[in-house]
Structures are given as C-alpha cells and as structure tokens.
Write an enzyme that holds these catalytic residues in place. Structure first.
Site, PDB file in Angstrom:
ATOM      1  N   ARG A 261       0.852  -1.144  -0.094  1.00 26.36           N
ATOM      2  CA  ARG A 261       0.000   0.044   0.032  1.00 26.36           C
ATOM      3  C   ARG A 261       0.970   1.139   0.103  1.00 26.36           C
ATOM      4  O   ARG A 261       1.951   1.354   0.775  1.00 26.36           O
ATOM      5  CB  ARG A 261      -0.985  -0.184   1.224  1.00 26.36           C
ATOM      6  CG  ARG A 261      -2.041  -0.988   1.185  1.00 26.36           C
ATOM      7  CD  ARG A 261      -2.715  -1.112   2.483  1.00 26.36           C
ATOM      8  NE  ARG A 261      -3.770  -2.175   2.527  1.00 26.36           N
ATOM      9  CZ  ARG A 261      -4.756  -2.374   3.464  1.00 26.36           C
ATOM     10  NH1 ARG A 261      -4.638  -1.697   4.767  1.00 26.36           N
ATOM     11  NH2 ARG A 261      -5.321  -3.770   3.378  1.00 26.36           N
ATOM     12  N   ARG A 276       3.012   1.068   9.737  1.00 24.31           N
ATOM     13  CA  ARG A 276       2.548   1.477   8.925  1.00 24.31           C
ATOM     14  C   ARG A 276       3.579   1.399   7.896  1.00 24.31           C
ATOM     15  O   ARG A 276       4.269   2.264   7.505  1.00 24.31           O
ATOM     16  CB  ARG A 276       1.772   2.893   8.671  1.00 24.31           C
ATOM     17  CG  ARG A 276       0.569   3.049   7.705  1.00 24.31           C
ATOM     18  CD  ARG A 276       0.317   4.604   7.919  1.00 24.31           C
ATOM     19  NE  ARG A 276      -0.702   4.784   9.197  1.00 24.31           N
ATOM     20  CZ  ARG A 276      -1.879   4.352   9.418  1.00 24.31           C
ATOM     21  NH1 ARG A 276      -2.496   3.459   8.301  1.00 24.31           N
ATOM     22  NH2 ARG A 276      -2.269   4.679  10.590  1.00 24.31           N
ATOM     23  N   GLU A 348      -5.331  -1.374  15.856  1.00 24.47           N
ATOM     24  CA  GLU A 348      -5.910  -2.284  15.132  1.00 24.47           C
ATOM     25  C   GLU A 348      -4.976  -3.326  14.429  1.00 24.47           C
ATOM     26  O   GLU A 348      -3.816  -3.003  13.943  1.00 24.47           O
ATOM     27  CB  GLU A 348      -6.505  -1.558  13.715  1.00 24.47           C
ATOM     28  CG  GLU A 348      -7.074  -2.343  12.913  1.00 24.47           C
ATOM     29  CD  GLU A 348      -7.146  -1.657  11.377  1.00 24.47           C
ATOM     30  OE1 GLU A 348      -7.433  -2.454  10.330  1.00 24.47           O
ATOM     31  OE2 GLU A 348      -7.202  -0.420  11.374  1.00 24.47           O
ATOM     32  N   SER A 351      -9.387  -6.294  10.751  1.00 25.60           N
ATOM     33  CA  SER A 351     -10.894  -5.662  10.493  1.00 25.60           C
ATOM     34  C   SER A 351     -11.405  -6.828   9.727  1.00 25.60           C
ATOM     35  O   SER A 351     -10.956  -7.449   8.479  1.00 25.60           O
ATOM     36  CB  SER A 351     -10.588  -4.934   9.368  1.00 25.60           C
ATOM     37  OG  SER A 351     -10.211  -3.369   9.992  1.00 25.60           O
ATOM     38  N   ARG A 392       2.017  -6.592  12.536  1.00 29.48           N
ATOM     39  CA  ARG A 392       1.516  -5.932  13.923  1.00 29.48           C
ATOM     40  C   ARG A 392       1.424  -6.863  14.972  1.00 29.48           C
ATOM     41  O   ARG A 392       1.376  -6.731  16.137  1.00 29.48           O
ATOM     42  CB  ARG A 392       0.059  -5.245  13.531  1.00 29.48           C
ATOM     43  CG  ARG A 392       0.434  -3.975  12.644  1.00 29.48           C
ATOM     44  CD  ARG A 392      -0.894  -3.206  12.686  1.00 29.48           C
ATOM     45  NE  ARG A 392      -0.787  -1.952  11.749  1.00 29.48           N
ATOM     46  CZ  ARG A 392      -1.606  -0.594  11.871  1.00 29.48           C
ATOM     47  NH1 ARG A 392      -2.695  -0.806  12.615  1.00 29.48           N
ATOM     48  NH2 ARG A 392      -1.409   0.019  11.149  1.00 29.48           N
TER      49      ARG A 392
END
Length: 432
Positions: A261, A276, A348, A351, A392
């Site tokens: 990303r 990130r 997070e 999801s 993560r």
C-alpha cells in the site's frame, strides 16, 4: 456495486444511508443521469426499429420488383444515426458506470452512527495488559538488538520498509505458519497461494478501484497491473464472472501473502517503526456464502481471528465501526485492536467485514439456487478479515512478552514453530 434497481426505487433511503457514512448522494444529479440514460436508450432503440423496418421494406419491394431506392436511403440514414446514437450511449454508459462504481456500500441499519473512528463502539475486551516493573521498550528499541533493521531497508527501498534478520525473521515466519495451521486444520479454510500482481478489473471488482487508485502501487509496463493491497482481492475474485451452485457454499479461503500500500492518505502518521509499511504480510480470511447465512458468518469469521490473539495470549478488544469509519465495500465491520505497551493503547490488528452482495455484483459472481424457482440466479455475499496482520502481531508479541533485559519470551503457541525455543535473546544479553 449497489443494486441499481434498489437505488432507483429507494433514492432517498440511499441518500440518507450514504450521508451516515459521511458521503453524498445528489438526488438531482442521479435523476438527471437516469433521464439521460433513458433518453439515449430510447433513441437508440427507436433508430434500431426504424432501420429494421426499412430493411424489411427493402426486402419486400425487391421481391415485388418495385423501386426500393427510397427505402434504401431511409435505411442508410437510420443506420448512420443509429451508429452515432450507439456511440453516444456507449460513452454515457462508461461515465454512468464510473459514477455507480464510485458509490460505497450502504451501512446496515444498526451500524453505530458517528463521524470518525472516535465514534467506534467498544464491544468487549479479552486479556489484561501486562504490568512491567520497568518502562516497556517499543518494538523499535527491542528490535535493534534482535535483527530489525530500518536503515539498510531504507537504502534498498526507501522509507516505510524494514528488514527482519535471524531469529526475528524466523519468529515472523512462525506466526504465519501458526495462523495458517489454525485456520486450515481447525476452522476449515482452504489454503490458497495467490498472485500478488493483479489486473485492474480485479481491483475494481473488490472495490479498491476506481476510487482509491492513489493508494495502490501501479506497475509500469505493457499490462495494466497492480500489486495487491491485501490477498482479499485475489481470494474474493476467484469466481469472478462465474455462476456457483448454491450447494457449494460456503467457500472458505485463507492466504498468507505480501501486501503493498502506498499509504498516500497517511502522510505523517506512524512514520517510526513497522506500524504502517508500504510492504507487509497478512494472513487473510475470505468467505463466499449464501445471503441468509452471512450475518452469522461475520461473527464466526471474527471469532476465528480472535482465537489467534487468544492463543498468543495477546490482550485485545473488539470494536464495532461506526458508519463513517467503514471501508468502501463494507456494510458492517468489527475491528480487533491489540494492546501495545509502548503506546499504552490498543491498535488495529484485524478488520472483519461483511460486504453483502456489493463485491459479488461488481465482479459478476453469481449463484444458482436449486430450491424454489428453478434456475433462479442470485448474488452470494462476501466476507473478509485479517486473521491476522503478521507485522503488527509481531510487534505485539515483542512488546507484550519483553523481559527486563530486552529479550522476548516466545508464546507457548509458537514454540513448536521455533524448534522449542523459549526466548529470543537480545544480542547484548547472555543466554541463560
């Protein structure tokens, strides 16, 4: 993609639902688009009828030996006008399709209202955050003595990349293997090794394009290809443009893959460390199910991700996302957030989303229902969730299982994947 018949019949409801998401649905603009579509379609059909009628007259007149020159002229004129009308209709339909593809999914009625992530609703917590007799180190400080390198990665690839070396790389691999084994052998998913390069229409099908092209890594070359942002994209698209037998559902897939990303909308956020990254790894869960089962499946899929965190003894909480924080394709989402001691907050790590028939419509995945009306065709529902994000998860293990010397105690669930080792030792520490 939204069901256009539903949108036409319930335009005000759609406007209100998209307003809950923080979006906009201009009723007047949509009405104008619909009127233009109707007008262009009717003109093309009228000209087609005129051409066909003239062609039929030509045939009849020739059969009777009459002069058909006038009918031939009419047919030629109709043919030219029809060609122009078809071109106008095709151009408009492309514009109309792009407009429709830019409309996000509708939130389910009982999704919490809210304007941003601060309005997400906590459902519950599992596990207590660890208490340390020292100030807990973050994963960057811990990693410096365990094989985590940013400077060399930056020289290779630029910012937001990392290198894992030695035992830390092995721990990362152990996490992936552990997750896959649980999901395949205990939860019944089929493991799939997916391509990380996909075509544009594959990303359109799952909702990443056209609206979020700025977040994707577009690969230069003759073909219009992109690096996947998540293996949800190829997994969900496995049956694009196919009709499935409803008896085959549910289909359950799991994949471990690299993900890419650009993080174009996150400038200045989480610039330190591995939170990130431009390149990261995930174990992704995807299910394609019958519509009547999908709400229950969302709970099941979310539990599958939670079980990973519980087996790793990581404190976490479940959050119900408010309407404004939903992803583009999601009608409902539960986020799982893991405790990070260095930040003293939950972040997070997964999801889990229910997309209803939104993605299936976009990619033309359909299901044939044998019961009821014979040959009836409907759209299945798709669901996806991280099971979980490996980078993560590695951060969470490092920070929650650190000792006073900067070593990492390996969670029991991972020790079989680490040759029975109980700790990762910092380079300056003495093994005990």
């Amino acid at each position: 993609m939204l069901d256009l018949r539903f949108v036409r019949q319930n335009a005000e409801f759609v406007r209100d639902a998209l307003t809950r998401r923080g979006g906009e649905f201009d009723l007047a603009h949509f009405a104008q688009l619909e009127q233009t579509r109707k007008s262009l379609t009717e003109r093309a059909e009228s000209l087609r009828h005129l051409r066909n009628t003239a062609s039929k007259r030509i045939g009849e007149m020739k059969r009777l030996g009459a002069d058909a020159s006038e009918a031939i002229a009419e047919a030629e004129a109709a043919r030219g006008e029809l060609s122009a009308a078809n071109a106008a209709l095709e151009s408009f339909e492309s514009e109309y399709r792009n407009y429709v593809l830019g409309l996000p999914n509708l939130p389910e009625d009982d999704v919490p209202d809210g304007a941003s992530e601060i309005d997400n609703v906590e459902i519950g917590r599992v596990g207590a955050p660890p208490k340390f007799e020292w100030t807990p180190r973050d994963h960057i400080e811990l990693g410096a003595k365990l094989g985590l390198e940013f400077e060399r990665a930056s020289r290779l690839s630029g910012s937001r990349f990392a290198l894992l070396r030695g035992d830390l790389a092995r721990l990362n691999r152990a996490l992936a293997s552990f997750m896959l084994d649980v999901h395949v052998h205990e939860h019944g998913y089929e493991e799939v090794n997916v391509p990380v390069l996909v075509r544009r229409d594959t990303l359109v099908g799952t909702g990443q394009l056209p609206k979020f092209e700025h977040d994707q890594f577009h690969v230069a070359g003759d073909e219009d290809m992109f690096l996947i942002p998540t293996s949800e994209v190829p997994l969900t698209s496995l049956y694009r443009d196919e009709i499935l037998d409803a008896a085959r559902l549910p289909l359950k897939f799991v994949a471990h893959s690299l993900c890419f990303r650009r993080e174009a909308g996150s400038y200045g956020k989480d610039t330190r460390g591995m939170i990130r990254m431009h390149q990261f790894e995930k174990v992704e869960l995807v299910q394609i199910v019958a519509p009547q089962d999908s709400s229950e499946v969302l709970e099941t899929l979310t539990r599958h991700a939670e079980i990973i965190l519980e087996r790793l003894e990581l404190p976490y909480r479940r959050m119900a996302l408010c309407a404004a924080d939903l992803g583009f394709s999601a009608a409902r989402t539960f986020d799982l957030e893991v405790w990070l001691p260095s930040q003293k907050r939950y972040r997070e790590i997964s999801s889990c989303s229910h997309c209803r028939d939104f993605q299936a419509r976009r990619m033309g995945c359909r299901m044939r229902i044998e019961s009821g009306a014979k040959g009836m065709i409907d759209f299945p529902h798709t669901l996806n969730g991280s099971g979980v994000a490996i980078g993560r998860c590695l951060i969470a293990v490092m920070e929650n299982f650190q000792d006073a010397d900067g070593n990492i105690v390996i969670p029991d669930a991972l020790r079989p994947y680490m040759g029975g080792a109980e700790k990762l030792f910092a380079k300056s520490a003495t093994k005990q």
